[in-house]
Design a protein around this motif. Structure first.
Motif, mmCIF file in Angstrom:
data_model
loop_
_atom_site.group_PDB
_atom_site.id
_atom_site.type_symbol
_atom_site.label_atom_id
_atom_site.label_comp_id
_atom_site.label_asym_id
_atom_site.label_seq_id
_atom_site.Cartn_x
_atom_site.Cartn_y
_atom_site.Cartn_z
ATOM 1 N N VAL A 63 36.154 34.899 24.569
ATOM 2 C CA VAL A 63 37.353 35.736 24.395
ATOM 3 C C VAL A 63 37.965 35.509 23.018
ATOM 4 N N LEU A 64 38.105 34.251 22.618
ATOM 5 C CA LEU A 64 38.682 33.973 21.302
ATOM 6 C C LEU A 64 37.762 34.467 20.178
ATOM 7 N N GLY A 65 36.465 34.359 20.379
ATOM 8 C CA GLY A 65 35.521 34.869 19.385
ATOM 9 C C GLY A 65 35.602 36.375 19.239
ATOM 10 N N LEU A 66 35.703 37.077 20.364
ATOM 11 C CA LEU A 66 35.846 38.540 20.302
ATOM 12 C C LEU A 66 37.159 38.941 19.645
ATOM 13 N N ALA A 67 38.227 38.222 19.958
ATOM 14 C CA ALA A 67 39.516 38.513 19.319
ATOM 15 C C ALA A 67 39.439 38.272 17.820
ATOM 16 N N GLY A 68 38.825 37.183 17.417
ATOM 17 C CA GLY A 68 38.670 36.905 15.992
ATOM 18 C C GLY A 68 37.798 37.936 15.303
#
Length: 77
Positions: A63-68
């Motif tokens: 999730v954090l990777g997709l947001a970044g």
């Protein structure tokens, strides 16, 4: 070592380096996906580990990777 340097003796600030943030996030997401595949494969083996906590960590990383990735694509000039 001097703690204070007069303004006229200071060197100019270097230009910031251009980086490829999208590639960095894509590599990170690929590694999280590889970790997910490995953990899902480990579920079939009798190895003792906490699958809920491990899968939650991987999900948070994805999730954090997709947001970044979304933010870095939007901020790209």
């Amino acid at each position: 070592m001097r703690l204070w340097v007069p303004h006229e003796k200071r060197r100019p600030q270097p230009e910031p380096l251009r980086t490829n943030d999208v590639l960095a996030f894509q590599v990170g997401l690929g590694l999280w996906l590889a970790a997910l595949i490995i953990v899902l494969g480990m579920l079939a083996t009798p190895i003792a580990f906490d699958p809920v906590q491990t899968l939650a960590t991987i999900a948070l990383g994805l999730v954090l990777g997709l947001a970044g990735l979304l933010v870095s694509r939007r901020a790209r000039p």
